[in-house]
Structures are given as C-alpha cells and as structure tokens.
Scaffold this motif. Structure first.
Motif, PDB file in Angstrom:
ATOM      1  N   THR A   6       2.435  31.369  82.620  1.00  0.00           N
ATOM      2  CA  THR A   6       3.398  29.839  82.897  1.00  0.00           C
ATOM      3  C   THR A   6       1.832  29.586  82.933  1.00  0.00           C
ATOM      4  O   THR A   6       0.671  28.194  82.547  1.00  0.00           O
ATOM      5  N   PHE A   7       1.048  30.631  83.881  1.00  0.00           N
ATOM      6  CA  PHE A   7      -0.741  30.045  84.164  1.00  0.00           C
ATOM      7  C   PHE A   7      -1.620  29.493  83.274  1.00  0.00           C
ATOM      8  O   PHE A   7      -2.230  29.511  82.131  1.00  0.00           O
ATOM      9  N   LEU A   8      -1.325  31.474  81.951  1.00  0.00           N
ATOM     10  CA  LEU A   8      -1.809  31.207  80.233  1.00  0.00           C
ATOM     11  C   LEU A   8      -1.520  29.395  78.957  1.00  0.00           C
ATOM     12  O   LEU A   8      -2.282  29.950  78.949  1.00  0.00           O
ATOM     13  N   GLY A   9      -0.146  29.799  79.951  1.00  0.00           N
ATOM     14  CA  GLY A   9      -0.013  28.663  79.628  1.00  0.00           C
ATOM     15  C   GLY A   9      -0.435  27.100  79.531  1.00  0.00           C
ATOM     16  O   GLY A   9      -0.908  26.378  77.979  1.00  0.00           O
ATOM     17  N   MET A  10      -0.858  27.160  80.899  1.00  0.00           N
ATOM     18  CA  MET A  10      -1.188  25.319  80.558  1.00  0.00           C
ATOM     19  C   MET A  10      -2.966  26.558  80.641  1.00  0.00           C
ATOM     20  O   MET A  10      -3.337  24.938  80.060  1.00  0.00           O
ATOM     21  N   LEU A  11      -3.260  27.376  80.649  1.00  0.00           N
ATOM     22  CA  LEU A  11      -4.749  27.059  79.706  1.00  0.00           C
ATOM     23  C   LEU A  11      -4.246  26.506  78.923  1.00  0.00           C
ATOM     24  O   LEU A  11      -5.679  26.387  78.045  1.00  0.00           O
ATOM     25  N   CYS A  12      -3.801  27.681  77.558  1.00  0.00           N
ATOM     26  CA  CYS A  12      -3.770  26.905  76.408  1.00  0.00           C
ATOM     27  C   CYS A  12      -3.384  25.530  76.320  1.00  0.00           C
ATOM     28  O   CYS A  12      -4.006  25.051  74.939  1.00  0.00           O
TER      29      CYS A  12
END
Length: 190
Positions: free
Chosen positions: A150-156
């Motif tokens: 989720t964190f990586l998705g938010m960054l993307c």
C-alpha cells in the motif's frame, strides 16, 4: 560504475523511456551513448541484458539513497516520513528511469523478472521498517506486507499525480501531503 557503463546506463534509460523495450535497439543505445556497437557488445550481450542492468542498478541506487537517509532517523514514523520524502524526490529527479520501470510493469503481459525481483526486495525493505515500527509501538499493528505494498502504491500514485500536475504543484507540497495522509490517515479525528 565505470564511465562506459554509466554512459550505457544513461543512454539505455533514455532510449527505453522513449521507445519502450520492444522499440529500443542496440544501435540506438550505442549511438546515444557515443559508443560504437562493438563496445556495447563488449559489455552486454543483448538488449535484455542492458535492460536488466538498468533496472538492477537504478533500483539499487534508489534503495541505497533511501537506506542512507533512513538510518539517520531515530523513530519509525520519522523513518517512514524520510523514506517517503527521499523516494519521491528520487522518483521526480529520475523520471525517465521511472517511466521505463512503470511501462514494463504495466505495459507488457509478462513482468520482467529483474523488475519483479527488485521491487520485491524494495517492498521487503519497507515491510521490515514497518515491522520494526510495530514492535516499537510507533506503527499501528497490522499486516506489514499489505501495508508495504500500500505504501509503495501511494508513492507511485503520488508520482503519477506530480507528473500530470508538474506545472501546477510544488513537489515539496505533494510530498508533504502524501506523508500527512499516509501517516495520519484521511479520517476526521474523533
């Protein structure tokens, strides 16, 4: 990375970002790097090998920069904030590299194994930081693997937002908003 490999790396990123993996050629990569094709083949046997090298080196550069910045932070919320800040700044400063990764992630049916491995390792790094934060009581208990994705998705998503609105938004403001929403949530305090 020696000077020749650095030139190949930079040229490969540029050519792959403009043409995609399928459209890129060894001739274009060599010409853009200012090399003769034989020099390119001396270092790399194929376009796939160059692509794998670019992904591996690029992700490694990002991860090293993030790890170095995160080490300086004392608590886990600060580490997560700094991870976010550094990651987004690296993404914004390396748009062509990010374009190569994203287009290959979502553009072709089969995910390149080098990208998959690099992203898996990076997500594992994020997950480990979240686990440590949970153990210290600074991060809410939950499923660390899902939280890391989720964190990586938010960054993307924030990177996409900034790419689309780059003339309208200040990068620091985008980063601060993401950190606030991610760490504090989007709900009203009760």
């Amino acid at each position: 990375m020696n000077r020749t490999k650095k030139a190949i790396f930079e040229s490969g990123v540029k050519v792959f970002s403009e043409k995609g993996f399928t459209g890129a050629t060894m001739d274009e990569i060599a010409a853009n790097a200012g090399l003769v094709k034989g020099t390119l083949y001396y270092h790399f046997k194929s376009k796939q090998e160059i692509f794998d090298y670019i992904i591996s080196e690029g992700i490694s550069i990002i991860k090293d920069e993030v790890q170095e910045a995160v080490k300086r932070e004392k608590n886990y919320i600060s580490k997560i904030r700094e991870l976010c800040r550094i990651q987004l700044n690296v993404v914004y400063n390396n748009r062509d590299f990010v374009k190569v990764v994203m287009s290959e992630l979502w553009g072709r049916g089969d995910i390149n194994s080098e990208i998959k491995n690099a992203i898996t390792k990076y997500i594992s790094y994020i997950e480990n930081n979240l686990k440590e934060g949970m153990e210290s009581g600074e991060v809410r208990k939950g499923e660390p693997s899902f939280m890391a994705y989720t964190f990586l998705g938010m960054l993307c998503s924030s990177a996409v937002y900034e790419f689309i609105n780059k003339d309208k938004e200040n990068v620091s403001k985008v980063i601060d908003n993401l950190i606030t929403y991610m760490v504090e949530g989007i709900g009203n305090p009760i």
